[in-house]
Scaffold this motif. Structure first.
Motif, PDB file in Angstrom:
ATOM      1  N   PHE A  92       5.417   1.093  -4.736  1.00 23.05           N
ATOM      2  CA  PHE A  92       5.411  -0.336  -5.055  1.00 23.05           C
ATOM      3  C   PHE A  92       4.505  -0.712  -6.219  1.00 23.05           C
ATOM      4  O   PHE A  92       4.281  -1.891  -6.474  1.00 23.05           O
ATOM      5  CB  PHE A  92       5.009  -1.139  -3.806  1.00 23.05           C
ATOM      6  N   GLY A  93       3.984   0.269  -6.937  1.00 24.48           N
ATOM      7  CA  GLY A  93       3.084  -0.013  -8.056  1.00 24.48           C
ATOM      8  C   GLY A  93       3.701  -0.898  -9.117  1.00 24.48           C
ATOM      9  O   GLY A  93       3.005  -1.673  -9.769  1.00 24.48           O
ATOM     10  N   HIS A  94       5.001  -0.821  -9.276  1.00 32.34           N
ATOM     11  CA  HIS A  94       5.684  -1.649 -10.275  1.00 32.34           C
ATOM     12  C   HIS A  94       5.700  -3.129  -9.888  1.00 32.34           C
ATOM     13  O   HIS A  94       6.064  -3.982 -10.690  1.00 32.34           O
ATOM     14  CB  HIS A  94       7.110  -1.138 -10.507  1.00 32.34           C
ATOM     15  N   LEU A  95       5.255  -3.452  -8.672  1.00 35.59           N
ATOM     16  CA  LEU A  95       5.231  -4.842  -8.203  1.00 35.59           C
ATOM     17  C   LEU A  95       3.829  -5.452  -8.213  1.00 35.59           C
ATOM     18  O   LEU A  95       3.652  -6.567  -7.736  1.00 35.59           O
ATOM     19  CB  LEU A  95       5.781  -4.901  -6.769  1.00 35.59           C
ATOM     20  N   LEU A  96       2.844  -4.732  -8.743  1.00 35.45           N
ATOM     21  CA  LEU A  96       1.457  -5.206  -8.666  1.00 35.45           C
ATOM     22  C   LEU A  96       1.230  -6.538  -9.379  1.00 35.45           C
ATOM     23  O   LEU A  96       0.257  -7.236  -9.072  1.00 35.45           O
ATOM     24  CB  LEU A  96       0.497  -4.145  -9.212  1.00 35.45           C
ATOM     25  N   ASP A  97       2.097  -6.912 -10.291  1.00 30.38           N
ATOM     26  CA  ASP A  97       1.963  -8.219 -10.935  1.00 30.38           C
ATOM     27  C   ASP A  97       2.432  -9.343 -10.014  1.00 30.38           C
ATOM     28  O   ASP A  97       2.108 -10.503 -10.234  1.00 30.38           O
ATOM     29  CB  ASP A  97       2.743  -8.258 -12.251  1.00 30.38           C
ATOM     30  N   ARG A  98       3.162  -8.996  -8.951  1.00 32.59           N
ATOM     31  CA  ARG A  98       3.700 -10.004  -8.026  1.00 32.59           C
ATOM     32  C   ARG A  98       3.099  -9.934  -6.634  1.00 32.59           C
ATOM     33  O   ARG A  98       3.203 -10.888  -5.864  1.00 32.59           O
ATOM     34  CB  ARG A  98       5.214  -9.836  -7.886  1.00 32.59           C
ATOM     35  N   ALA A  99       2.525  -8.791  -6.263  1.00 34.52           N
ATOM     36  CA  ALA A  99       2.033  -8.623  -4.899  1.00 34.52           C
ATOM     37  C   ALA A  99       0.855  -7.660  -4.878  1.00 34.52           C
ATOM     38  O   ALA A  99       0.758  -6.760  -5.700  1.00 34.52           O
ATOM     39  CB  ALA A  99       3.151  -8.090  -4.007  1.00 34.52           C
ATOM     40  N   THR A 100      -0.021  -7.875  -3.906  1.00 33.41           N
ATOM     41  CA  THR A 100      -1.186  -7.015  -3.710  1.00 33.41           C
ATOM     42  C   THR A 100      -0.996  -6.219  -2.424  1.00 33.41           C
ATOM     43  O   THR A 100      -0.813  -6.815  -1.354  1.00 33.41           O
ATOM     44  CB  THR A 100      -2.470  -7.864  -3.601  1.00 33.41           C
ATOM     45  N   PRO A 101      -1.034  -4.891  -2.511  1.00 34.48           N
ATOM     46  CA  PRO A 101      -0.923  -4.100  -1.280  1.00 34.48           C
ATOM     47  C   PRO A 101      -2.240  -4.130  -0.511  1.00 34.48           C
ATOM     48  O   PRO A 101      -3.317  -4.000  -1.089  1.00 34.48           O
ATOM     49  CB  PRO A 101      -0.602  -2.687  -1.794  1.00 34.48           C
ATOM     50  N   LEU A 102      -2.126  -4.312   0.807  1.00 34.41           N
ATOM     51  CA  LEU A 102      -3.298  -4.349   1.680  1.00 34.41           C
ATOM     52  C   LEU A 102      -2.998  -3.575   2.956  1.00 34.41           C
ATOM     53  O   LEU A 102      -1.927  -3.730   3.549  1.00 34.41           O
ATOM     54  CB  LEU A 102      -3.642  -5.792   2.071  1.00 34.41           C
ATOM     55  N   ALA A 103      -3.943  -2.759   3.383  1.00 34.51           N
ATOM     56  CA  ALA A 103      -3.825  -2.122   4.693  1.00 34.51           C
ATOM     57  C   ALA A 103      -4.118  -3.183   5.743  1.00 34.51           C
ATOM     58  O   ALA A 103      -5.118  -3.900   5.663  1.00 34.51           O
ATOM     59  CB  ALA A 103      -4.808  -0.959   4.809  1.00 34.51           C
ATOM     60  N   VAL A 104      -3.233  -3.308   6.724  1.00 30.94           N
ATOM     61  CA  VAL A 104      -3.358  -4.322   7.766  1.00 30.94           C
ATOM     62  C   VAL A 104      -4.076  -3.757   8.987  1.00 30.94           C
ATOM     63  O   VAL A 104      -4.954  -4.383   9.568  1.00 30.94           O
ATOM     64  CB  VAL A 104      -1.957  -4.852   8.165  1.00 30.94           C
ATOM     65  N   ARG A 105      -3.664  -2.561   9.392  1.00 27.16           N
ATOM     66  CA  ARG A 105      -4.279  -1.900  10.542  1.00 27.16           C
ATOM     67  C   ARG A 105      -3.922  -0.419  10.483  1.00 27.16           C
ATOM     68  O   ARG A 105      -2.992  -0.029   9.788  1.00 27.16           O
ATOM     69  CB  ARG A 105      -3.844  -2.530  11.864  1.00 27.16           C
ATOM     70  N   ALA A 106      -4.667   0.363  11.232  1.00 27.34           N
ATOM     71  CA  ALA A 106      -4.412   1.805  11.249  1.00 27.34           C
ATOM     72  C   ALA A 106      -4.781   2.350  12.617  1.00 27.34           C
ATOM     73  O   ALA A 106      -5.668   1.828  13.304  1.00 27.34           O
ATOM     74  CB  ALA A 106      -5.230   2.510  10.173  1.00 27.34           C
ATOM     75  N   GLU A 107      -4.078   3.421  12.978  1.00 25.94           N
ATOM     76  CA  GLU A 107      -4.360   4.108  14.234  1.00 25.94           C
ATOM     77  C   GLU A 107      -4.316   5.603  13.964  1.00 25.94           C
ATOM     78  O   GLU A 107      -3.417   6.087  13.264  1.00 25.94           O
ATOM     79  CB  GLU A 107      -3.309   3.744  15.276  1.00 25.94           C
ATOM     80  N   ILE A 108      -5.300   6.305  14.503  1.00 23.52           N
ATOM     81  CA  ILE A 108      -5.348   7.754  14.310  1.00 23.52           C
ATOM     82  C   ILE A 108      -5.540   8.430  15.666  1.00 23.52           C
ATOM     83  O   ILE A 108      -6.218   7.884  16.540  1.00 23.52           O
ATOM     84  CB  ILE A 108      -6.466   8.153  13.316  1.00 23.52           C
ATOM     85  N   ALA A 109      -4.914   9.579  15.813  1.00 18.22           N
ATOM     86  CA  ALA A 109      -5.085  10.406  17.009  1.00 18.22           C
ATOM     87  C   ALA A 109      -5.574  11.766  16.548  1.00 18.22           C
ATOM     88  O   ALA A 109      -4.895  12.440  15.772  1.00 18.22           O
ATOM     89  CB  ALA A 109      -3.766  10.534  17.765  1.00 18.22           C
ATOM     90  N   TYR A 110      -6.764  12.137  17.008  1.00 20.34           N
ATOM     91  CA  TYR A 110      -7.330  13.445  16.696  1.00 20.34           C
ATOM     92  C   TYR A 110      -6.842  14.406  17.776  1.00 20.34           C
ATOM     93  O   TYR A 110      -7.249  14.312  18.922  1.00 20.34           O
ATOM     94  CB  TYR A 110      -8.850  13.370  16.653  1.00 20.34           C
ATOM     95  N   ARG A 111      -5.948  15.325  17.423  1.00 17.63           N
ATOM     96  CA  ARG A 111      -5.273  16.181  18.406  1.00 17.63           C
ATOM     97  C   ARG A 111      -5.951  17.537  18.606  1.00 17.63           C
ATOM     98  O   ARG A 111      -6.002  18.049  19.703  1.00 17.63           O
ATOM     99  CB  ARG A 111      -3.824  16.415  18.000  1.00 17.63           C
ATOM    100  N   LYS A 112      -6.419  18.124  17.522  1.00 22.42           N
ATOM    101  CA  LYS A 112      -7.033  19.463  17.591  1.00 22.42           C
ATOM    102  C   LYS A 112      -8.230  19.493  16.654  1.00 22.42           C
ATOM    103  O   LYS A 112      -8.270  18.786  15.650  1.00 22.42           O
ATOM    104  CB  LYS A 112      -6.037  20.546  17.177  1.00 22.42           C
ATOM    105  N   LEU A 113      -9.167  20.365  16.958  1.00 23.81           N
ATOM    106  CA  LEU A 113     -10.344  20.535  16.117  1.00 23.81           C
ATOM    107  C   LEU A 113      -9.918  21.049  14.738  1.00 23.81           C
ATOM    108  O   LEU A 113      -9.147  21.999  14.630  1.00 23.81           O
ATOM    109  CB  LEU A 113     -11.302  21.529  16.761  1.00 23.81           C
ATOM    110  N   ALA A 114     -10.396  20.407  13.719  1.00 24.08           N
ATOM    111  CA  ALA A 114     -10.117  20.836  12.342  1.00 24.08           C
ATOM    112  C   ALA A 114     -11.332  21.586  11.820  1.00 24.08           C
ATOM    113  O   ALA A 114     -12.464  21.181  12.052  1.00 24.08           O
ATOM    114  CB  ALA A 114      -9.831  19.628  11.463  1.00 24.08           C
ATOM    115  N   MET A 115     -11.078  22.659  11.126  1.00 25.66           N
ATOM    116  CA  MET A 115     -12.139  23.421  10.465  1.00 25.66           C
ATOM    117  C   MET A 115     -11.665  23.752   9.062  1.00 25.66           C
ATOM    118  O   MET A 115     -10.485  24.022   8.842  1.00 25.66           O
ATOM    119  CB  MET A 115     -12.446  24.713  11.230  1.00 25.66           C
ATOM    120  N   GLY A 116     -12.577  23.710   8.117  1.00 28.16           N
ATOM    121  CA  GLY A 116     -12.217  24.008   6.732  1.00 28.16           C
ATOM    122  C   GLY A 116     -11.591  22.817   6.049  1.00 28.16           C
ATOM    123  O   GLY A 116     -11.655  21.682   6.518  1.00 28.16           O
ATOM    124  N   ALA A 117     -10.976  23.086   4.910  1.00 22.87           N
ATOM    125  CA  ALA A 117     -10.297  22.031   4.155  1.00 22.87           C
ATOM    126  C   ALA A 117      -9.086  21.537   4.942  1.00 22.87           C
ATOM    127  O   ALA A 117      -8.468  22.292   5.696  1.00 22.87           O
ATOM    128  CB  ALA A 117      -9.852  22.569   2.800  1.00 22.87           C
TER     129      ALA A 117
END
Length: 154
Positions: free
Chosen positions: A77-102
């Motif tokens: 939607f970058g081509h619409l930035l002159d007409r609209a502003t993107p905003l994050a409204v809400r987010a949800e995350i689930a951590y399922r397994k231990l992450a190690m490294g990158a």
């Protein structure tokens, strides 16, 4: 749809200084066959972003996922930035397994871009999901995230 992945990466790193602070690397920003967009962003393994177990901190992983979702939004939607502003409204995350490294966050647009644009053109303030999977470099999924975005008319 053509996407200049270097331009999207540069735009994200300029607009979101915290992404630079965490050392995010933009691996890919590309169109998908169904008219969608995919972005892959990498969090390098660094003691500066570790938690008490020696893997990436949950806050760094959340920020990684949100940043990858933002790259999708900018690409779609970058081509619409002159007409609209993107905003994050809400987010949800689930951590399922231990992450190690990158870790890598792969984000995908959850609705066709054309639908979102049609709602904006009809005078609405569309909301749409960006779905994110966070995985180790070996491909082991560790977290799932959904970020709901909106395009606020200017």
């Amino acid at each position: 749809m053509t996407i200049d992945s270097r331009q999207v990466a540069a735009g994200m790193l300029e607009a979101v200084p915290f992404a630079r602070t965490l050392g995010f690397e933009f691996v890919e920003v590309a169109p998908e066959a169904d008219g969608g967009v995919r972005a892959v962003v990498r969090l390098p393994d660094s003691p500066a972003t570790h938690n008490h177990l020696g893997g990436p901190h949950a806050g760094a992983m959340f920020t990684l996922g949100e940043t990858a979702s933002g790259a999708v939004v900018l690409a779609a939607f970058g081509h619409l930035l002159d007409r609209a502003t993107p905003l994050a409204v809400r987010a949800e995350i689930a951590y399922r397994k231990l992450a190690m490294g990158a870790v890598l966050a792969t984000a995908r647009l959850g609705r066709p871009a054309a639908q979102v644009i049609a709602e904006l053109e009809a005078g609405q303030r569309p909301e749409f999901p960006v779905l994110v999977e966070i995985a180790t470099e070996a491909g082991k999924p560790t977290s799932e995230m959904t970020v709901i975005w909106t395009l606020r008319p200017n």
